[in-house]
Design a protein around this motif. Structure first.
Motif, PDB file in Angstrom:
ATOM      1  N   GLY A  17       0.818  -1.208   0.000  1.00  0.00           N
ATOM      2  CA  GLY A  17       0.000   0.000   0.000  1.00  0.00           C
ATOM      3  C   GLY A  17       0.851   1.256   0.000  1.00  0.00           C
ATOM      4  O   GLY A  17       0.570   2.224  -0.727  1.00  0.00           O
ATOM      5  N   GLY A  18       1.908   1.268   0.830  1.00  0.00           N
ATOM      6  CA  GLY A  18       2.800   2.426   0.885  1.00  0.00           C
ATOM      7  C   GLY A  18       3.483   2.677  -0.440  1.00  0.00           C
ATOM      8  O   GLY A  18       3.578   3.832  -0.899  1.00  0.00           O
ATOM      9  N   MET A  19       3.970   1.598  -1.072  1.00  0.00           N
ATOM     10  CA  MET A  19       4.615   1.765  -2.376  1.00  0.00           C
ATOM     11  C   MET A  19       3.639   2.277  -3.420  1.00  0.00           C
ATOM     12  O   MET A  19       3.983   3.113  -4.264  1.00  0.00           O
ATOM     13  N   THR A  20       2.403   1.786  -3.370  1.00  0.00           N
ATOM     14  CA  THR A  20       1.403   2.235  -4.340  1.00  0.00           C
ATOM     15  C   THR A  20       1.072   3.714  -4.147  1.00  0.00           C
ATOM     16  O   THR A  20       1.038   4.489  -5.109  1.00  0.00           O
TER      17      THR A  20
ATOM     18  N   ALA B 222       6.396   7.613   1.750  1.00  0.00           N
ATOM     19  CA  ALA B 222       5.491   6.459   1.730  1.00  0.00           C
ATOM     20  C   ALA B 222       6.069   5.326   0.903  1.00  0.00           C
ATOM     21  O   ALA B 222       5.984   4.147   1.283  1.00  0.00           O
ATOM     22  N   PHE B 223       6.693   5.678  -0.239  1.00  0.00           N
ATOM     23  CA  PHE B 223       7.225   4.635  -1.120  1.00  0.00           C
ATOM     24  C   PHE B 223       8.356   3.872  -0.442  1.00  0.00           C
ATOM     25  O   PHE B 223       8.339   2.632  -0.385  1.00  0.00           O
TER      26      PHE B 223
ATOM     27  N   ALA C 230       3.990  10.471  -6.529  1.00  0.00           N
ATOM     28  CA  ALA C 230       5.130  10.879  -7.330  1.00  0.00           C
ATOM     29  C   ALA C 230       4.727  11.091  -8.788  1.00  0.00           C
ATOM     30  O   ALA C 230       5.165  12.050  -9.438  1.00  0.00           O
ATOM     31  N   ALA C 231       3.879  10.196  -9.318  1.00  0.00           N
ATOM     32  CA  ALA C 231       3.426  10.333 -10.703  1.00  0.00           C
ATOM     33  C   ALA C 231       2.603  11.611 -10.890  1.00  0.00           C
ATOM     34  O   ALA C 231       2.740  12.320 -11.894  1.00  0.00           O
ATOM     35  N   VAL C 232       1.740  11.900  -9.912  1.00  0.00           N
ATOM     36  CA  VAL C 232       0.927  13.119  -9.993  1.00  0.00           C
ATOM     37  C   VAL C 232       1.820  14.350 -10.003  1.00  0.00           C
ATOM     38  O   VAL C 232       1.635  15.288 -10.802  1.00  0.00           O
ATOM     39  N   CYS C 233       2.807  14.372  -9.112  1.00  0.00           N
ATOM     40  CA  CYS C 233       3.724  15.519  -9.058  1.00  0.00           C
ATOM     41  C   CYS C 233       4.538  15.632 -10.340  1.00  0.00           C
ATOM     42  O   CYS C 233       4.813  16.744 -10.821  1.00  0.00           O
ATOM     43  N   LEU C 234       4.943  14.488 -10.895  1.00  0.00           N
ATOM     44  CA  LEU C 234       5.722  14.519 -12.130  1.00  0.00           C
ATOM     45  C   LEU C 234       4.907  15.090 -13.276  1.00  0.00           C
ATOM     46  O   LEU C 234       5.398  15.900 -14.070  1.00  0.00           O
TER      47      LEU C 234
END
Length: 305
Positions: free
Chosen positions: A59-62, A103-104, A68-72
């Motif tokens: 869950g943390g990795m997800t 979190a990741f 991170a993808a949203v920020c990128l």
């Protein structure tokens, strides 16, 4: 369908329809069979802790990857700048990205700890004596197929009315299956050892013996599976007899009569054994006393001529 979703996993899913905690944990851990006397509490405890850690880690990795993808996507330049700061000076000012990275990597740590706990406990349990689904898949096919038949036959017997109602009580099916599991384990080791390295003249005799031992494992498991399958067929036929009220009444009468005869025989044997224990050891006392007297006479001074 993955390899682990074949024979071994199928046996684990269909092996036992029981609701006890231990049985649920065995299925969750992928355990097909346990050697008699093996304590699995350590494995259960490790799994109870490790499984939630794995889920939390995933869950943390997800969550971290999504943030991170949203920020990128939203701010590529800020994402690159954050990474530069992350590996040089500090966290940067992007709280969302900071949270995602935390979190990741926290998830990665949690996942690895969970996997380590479960893997270590499984290795210890395997050394103590368990058969797991992965071994069923990895074993030589001619052995694993027969072992699956044996496990299925044993579960047919366990699930029968005759077994559950005590008509066939007192039989150690797990012990019988574990004998076959030992041949399966030995078959895996022999197959692996025979497949490593080229054969040389110095090893030819040992290779022949090892191949004969591997064939013995195949034969023993196949013969055991055949016997258990035959017994399962007879048990199913017996269940059909028990389903007929008139025949059940006859069988219950016969069982009561047999139990009565066994009890009477046990009583007679017990009484005969008690008679032996009650015999007074007169001979021993007489022999001891007579020996003492004769020893005294032997020690008496002799008159010299």
């Amino acid at each position: 369908m993955s390899p682990t979703d074949t024979a071994g996993a199928t046996v684990v899913r269909a092996a036992r329809d029981r609701t006890g905690f231990a049985e649920r944990m065995r299925e969750a851990c992928g355990i097909v069979l346990v050697a008699p006397g093996t304590n699995l509490k350590g494995l259960y405890a490790a799994y109870a802790v490790g499984a939630p850690l794995k889920l939390i880690g995933m869950g943390g990795m997800t969550v971290g990857a999504v943030l991170a993808a949203v920020c990128l996507v939203a701010d590529p330049a800020g994402f690159v700048s954050f990474l530069g700061e992350r590996f040089t000076a500090g966290w940067g000012e992007n709280a969302v990205l900071s949270t995602g990275v935390t979190a990741f990597f926290g998830g990665v740590g949690s996942y690895l700890v969970g996997v380590g706990l479960i893997g270590g406990a499984r290795l210890r349990a395997w050394r103590d004596g368990v058969l797991i689904a992965a071994e069923m898949v990895y074993a030589p096919k001619n052995i694993s197929t027969s072992m699956t038949r044996a496990l299925t036959a044993a579960e047919t017997i366990r699930g029968s009315v005759a077994y559950r109602e005590g008509w066939l009580a007192g039989f150690d099916l797990d012990g019988a299956l574990w004998e076959l599991a030992r041949y399966l384990h030995s078959g895996i080791r022999l197959r692996d050892r025979l497949g490593t390295g080229p054969s040389t003249p110095a090893l030819d005799e040992q290779v022949v013996q090892s191949r004969a031992a591997l064939e013995k494992c195949v034969v023993r498991v196949r013969e055991g599976a055949d016997r258990l399958a035959s017994l399962a067929d007879r048990v199913e036929a017996f269940d059909r007899e028990l389903a007929a009220p008139a025949r059940r009444a006859e069988l219950e009468t016969a069982r009561e009569l047999r139990a009565q005869r066994n009890a009477e025989r046990m009583g007679r044997l017990s009484a005969a054994t008690a008679d032996v224990e009650a015999i007074e050891p007169v001979l021993g006392r007489v022999a001891d006393r007579m020996t003492g007297v004769l020893d005294a006479y032997d020690e008496a001074p002799r008159k010299r001529d």
